[in-house]
Design a protein around this motif. Structure first.
Motif, PDB file in Angstrom:
ATOM      1  N   SER A  30       0.841  -1.189   0.000  1.00 17.90           N
ATOM      2  CA  SER A  30       0.000   0.000   0.000  1.00 17.90           C
ATOM      3  C   SER A  30       0.877   1.240   0.000  1.00 17.90           C
ATOM      4  N   GLY A  81       0.627   5.763   0.553  1.00 21.09           N
ATOM      5  CA  GLY A  81       0.205   6.681   1.603  1.00 21.09           C
ATOM      6  C   GLY A  81       1.223   6.721   2.734  1.00 21.09           C
ATOM      7  N   THR A  83       0.431   5.926   6.188  1.00 22.59           N
ATOM      8  CA  THR A  83       0.214   4.988   7.305  1.00 22.59           C
ATOM      9  C   THR A  83       1.151   3.791   7.286  1.00 22.59           C
ATOM     10  N   PRO A  84       1.378   3.190   6.116  1.00 25.85           N
ATOM     11  CA  PRO A  84       2.179   1.958   6.147  1.00 25.85           C
ATOM     12  C   PRO A  84       3.649   2.165   6.499  1.00 25.85           C
ATOM     13  N   GLY A 137      -4.727   0.951   2.409  1.00 27.60           N
ATOM     14  CA  GLY A 137      -5.064   2.028   3.332  1.00 27.60           C
ATOM     15  C   GLY A 137      -6.492   2.471   3.039  1.00 27.60           C
ATOM     16  N   THR A 195      -9.559   3.450  -1.619  1.00 30.08           N
ATOM     17  CA  THR A 195      -8.476   2.557  -1.233  1.00 30.08           C
ATOM     18  C   THR A 195      -7.644   2.270  -2.469  1.00 30.08           C
ATOM     19  N   PHE A 233      -6.222  -4.116   5.853  1.00 25.20           N
ATOM     20  CA  PHE A 233      -6.352  -2.650   5.851  1.00 25.20           C
ATOM     21  C   PHE A 233      -5.601  -2.105   7.053  1.00 25.20           C
ATOM     22  N   LEU A 234      -4.818  -1.043   6.824  1.00 19.60           N
ATOM     23  CA  LEU A 234      -4.069  -0.379   7.894  1.00 19.60           C
ATOM     24  C   LEU A 234      -4.598   1.037   8.027  1.00 19.60           C
ATOM     25  N   VAL A 235      -5.262   1.354   9.157  1.00 16.44           N
ATOM     26  CA  VAL A 235      -5.907   2.672   9.284  1.00 16.44           C
ATOM     27  C   VAL A 235      -5.651   3.254  10.674  1.00 16.44           C
ATOM     28  N   LYS A 264      -9.886   9.490  10.422  1.00 22.78           N
ATOM     29  CA  LYS A 264     -10.451   8.367   9.653  1.00 22.78           C
ATOM     30  C   LYS A 264     -11.642   7.728  10.364  1.00 22.78           C
TER      31      LYS A 264
END
Ligand code: 6PG
Length: 256
Positions: free
Chosen positions: A43, A45, A47-48, A149, A156, A204-206, A211
């Motif tokens: 992914s 963005g 966040t990862p 994400g 996504t 999913f990593l959130v 969010k």
């Protein structure tokens, strides 16, 4: 029929990153044990990044055989690979530069050539990979793990609301013109739902309070039309949502 997603909530982004890294390393190791190699769609963005950094530490500490790991991107921005908005550059700094993965195992999207051409080229590269690996038992386009994400609009990868790419059922990657928020306002290459929903596992990593509302809509709402993230329903695979407490704030208590 897709099984309902599993949801895990962590006190902090740091706790989430540590647990996510352990889970990812475990999935990759299981795949290597089963078929001698593993495939992961990364992914983009922000966040990862922490997850990739912890994965580098975790997997190396476990003696992970990176020569059997093959990495691809679920989406990429149409910028040079050393651009601050490049998903490749983020992964290179956080993970690729920290582990002994052979360059030939890293399949970068040459997105600088524009969305459509890059999507076609990338799809050809990924299809060629799976064709070569068919002798080892690889099923065409079936990734062991897809990391995703979630944007505040419910997108996504680079599958944005009302995008024609959401309707693509044959192609594995699509080129996306992207000229309205969220930034960056550049063309994209994105995995399609056809590819994502073929995966064995999706995570999913959130994280973050910003969010919380979209997490509630995606996991409990009945948006019409459905939000892109709601369309991630692996045909035979398993979906896991990893949330920090802030991102899970608006979920009903019986879902956390
Ligand atoms: C991208 C991502 C995108 C991202 C979400 C969340 O290239 O932008 O693939 O889908 O995962 O926008 O981004 P953050 O993690 O930065 O909030």
């Amino acid at each position: 029929m897709s099984s309902p997603p599993e949801i895990r909530v962590y006190p902090s982004p740091e706790d989430l990153a540590g647990s996510a890294a352990l889970r990812i390393a475990e999935i990759l190791s299981q795949a290597i044990h089963a078929s001698g190699f593993c495939t992961m769609l990364l992914s983009g963005g922000s966040t990862p990044r922490a997850v990739y950094e912890r994965l580098a530490q975790t997997a190396s500490g476990q003696g992970h055989d990176w020569s059997k790991v093959h990495l691809f991107w679920g989406d990429e921005r149409c910028v040079p690979p050393d651009h601050p908005d490049s998903n490749y550059d983020m992964a290179r700094r956080a993970l690729l530069s920290q582990v002994p993965i052979p360059d030939v195992n890293v399949y970068r999207v040459d997105a600088e050539h524009g969305p459509e051409q890059a999507a076609s080229h990338y799809e050809a590269d990924v299809r060629a990979f799976f064709s070569r690996r068919a002798v080892d038992g690889a099923e065409m386009g079936v990734f062991d793990l897809v990391l995703l994400g979630l944007g505040e609009d419910g997108h996504t990868a680079s599958l944005f609301p009302r995008s024609p790419a959401l309707l693509e059922r044959q192609r594995w990657f699509a080129g996306v013109e992207h000229d309205r928020p969220p930034p960056p306002l550049v063309g994209r290459v994105t995995a399609t739902l056809a590819l994502i929903n073929a995966a064995r596992q999706v995570i999913f990593l959130v994280v973050g309070k910003n969010k919380a509302e979209i997490v509630r809509q995606v996991l409990t709402g009945d948006s019409n039309p459905p939000l892109p993230a709601q369309l991630v329903q692996p045909d035979h695979g398993y979906t896991l949502w990893l949330l920090d407490a802030s991102a899970a704030l608006s979920l009903p208590s019986d879902q956390t």
